[in-house]
Design a protein around this motif. Structure first.
Motif, PDB file in Angstrom:
ATOM      1  N   UNK A 148     -68.011  74.011  42.647  1.00  9.14           N
ATOM      2  CA  UNK A 148     -67.576  72.856  41.771  1.00  9.14           C
ATOM      3  C   UNK A 148     -66.041  73.078  41.126  1.00  9.14           C
ATOM      4  N   UNK A 149     -65.728  74.232  41.235  1.00  6.33           N
ATOM      5  CA  UNK A 149     -64.154  74.417  40.910  1.00  6.33           C
ATOM      6  C   UNK A 149     -63.346  73.801  41.911  1.00  6.33           C
ATOM      7  N   UNK A 150     -63.905  74.129  43.290  1.00  7.93           N
ATOM      8  CA  UNK A 150     -63.037  73.942  44.285  1.00  7.93           C
ATOM      9  C   UNK A 150     -63.212  72.408  44.411  1.00  7.93           C
ATOM     10  N   UNK A 151     -64.104  71.773  44.350  1.00  5.32           N
ATOM     11  CA  UNK A 151     -64.353  70.396  44.564  1.00  5.32           C
ATOM     12  C   UNK A 151     -63.285  69.686  43.288  1.00  5.32           C
ATOM     13  N   UNK A 152     -63.205  70.266  41.990  1.00  4.65           N
ATOM     14  CA  UNK A 152     -62.226  69.768  40.870  1.00  4.65           C
ATOM     15  C   UNK A 152     -60.937  70.112  41.457  1.00  4.65           C
ATOM     16  N   UNK A 153     -60.657  71.096  42.424  1.00  4.22           N
ATOM     17  CA  UNK A 153     -59.011  71.300  42.582  1.00  4.22           C
ATOM     18  C   UNK A 153     -58.918  70.344  43.815  1.00  4.22           C
ATOM     19  N   UNK A 154     -59.611  70.039  44.766  1.00  3.15           N
ATOM     20  CA  UNK A 154     -59.716  69.109  45.647  1.00  3.15           C
ATOM     21  C   UNK A 154     -59.451  67.465  45.055  1.00  3.15           C
ATOM     22  N   UNK A 155     -59.981  67.397  44.096  1.00  5.20           N
ATOM     23  CA  UNK A 155     -59.920  66.086  43.332  1.00  5.20           C
ATOM     24  C   UNK A 155     -58.708  65.714  42.755  1.00  5.20           C
ATOM     25  N   UNK A 187     -60.886  66.201  62.051  1.00  2.77           N
ATOM     26  CA  UNK A 187     -61.525  64.725  61.538  1.00  2.77           C
ATOM     27  C   UNK A 187     -62.556  64.844  60.364  1.00  2.77           C
ATOM     28  N   UNK A 188     -62.526  66.059  59.515  1.00  6.05           N
ATOM     29  CA  UNK A 188     -62.875  66.168  58.305  1.00  6.05           C
ATOM     30  C   UNK A 188     -62.235  66.917  57.416  1.00  6.05           C
ATOM     31  N   UNK A 189     -62.508  66.633  56.018  1.00  2.00           N
ATOM     32  CA  UNK A 189     -61.648  67.208  54.874  1.00  2.00           C
ATOM     33  C   UNK A 189     -62.568  68.547  54.633  1.00  2.00           C
ATOM     34  N   UNK A 190     -61.570  69.495  54.332  1.00  2.01           N
ATOM     35  CA  UNK A 190     -61.935  70.913  54.142  1.00  2.01           C
ATOM     36  C   UNK A 190     -61.679  71.158  52.511  1.00  2.01           C
ATOM     37  N   UNK A 191     -62.665  71.874  52.037  1.00  2.40           N
ATOM     38  CA  UNK A 191     -62.531  71.989  50.453  1.00  2.40           C
ATOM     39  C   UNK A 191     -61.625  73.174  50.204  1.00  2.40           C
TER      40      UNK A 191
END
Length: 201
Positions: free
Chosen positions: A53-60, A161-165
């Motif tokens: 979830x921290x990684x998700x927020x960093x990406x966002x 072709x895909x995004x990495x977190x």
């Protein structure tokens, strides 16, 4: 949440980030003042789960490579969001594996919380159960938890072709190639709906 493991999670975007150093620091706190969102709304979730979830927020907050999937929204707390970002299948699978035994009370975290205390709490009648109960598959988690911000990709890490977190910044940012591919594809055929993408604005 101040261990070195967590404090470095936004570093892949350090050289080219859309977030400030202060934002990056705040993303590693729980709850973060950026959102007042409590991940531990059903008791402590596993550290391995929280990391995603921290990684998700960093990406966002920090990634400069999400342009092809950004759309405008009319919400009080934000003016844009991303939709159907093609998340590499390994990233989604690992997120689900690491969270399946932690607990939550909702299958969509975008809406429906009780915010009366100033932080999110389970709404009346909601029951705390394992993630696996609310999200029986990796796709259910990655696609459902934030109202389809992500779409489970059939592509693997390194495919372009895909995004990495997460990635090793010393090896370059693989998401640059991904964003470029979808942006060019959408520009070439602007009326076509590409899997895991929004029409280019």
């Amino acid at each position: 949440m101040r261990s070195s493991v967590f404090s470095t999670q936004c570093t892949p975007w350090r050289k080219n980030a859309c977030c400030s150093h202060n934002t990056s620091q705040e993303l590693h706190k729980d709850p973060s003042l950026l959102y007042n969102f409590n991940l531990d709304h059903c008791g402590k979730i596993e550290p391995a789960c929280k990391r995603h979830f921290i990684q998700d927020n960093c990406l966002y907050e920090c990634s400069p490579n999400l342009g092809p999937w950004i759309q405008e929204v009319n919400q009080s707390w934000r003016k844009e969001r991303f939709l159907d970002v093609p998340l590499c299948k390994e990233d989604c699978q690992q997120w689900w594996e690491d969270c399946r035994t932690s607990y939550t009370c909702k299958s969509n975290w975008h809406k429906g919380w009780d915010w009366s205390s100033g932080s999110n709490k389970c709404p009346a009648g909601a029951t705390c159960r394992t993630f696996e109960t609310y999200f029986p598959t990796p796709a259910a988690l990655c696609e459902g938890i934030w109202s389809h911000s992500y779409k489970l990709s059939n592509y693997s890490r390194g495919s372009g072709r895909c995004i990495q977190m997460w990635f090793d910044p010393a090896q370059g940012n693989p998401n640059e190639e991904v964003a470029r591919f979808y942006a060019l594809a959408m520009k070439a055929t602007p009326t076509r709906r590409w899997p895991g993408s929004m029409p280019w604005p």
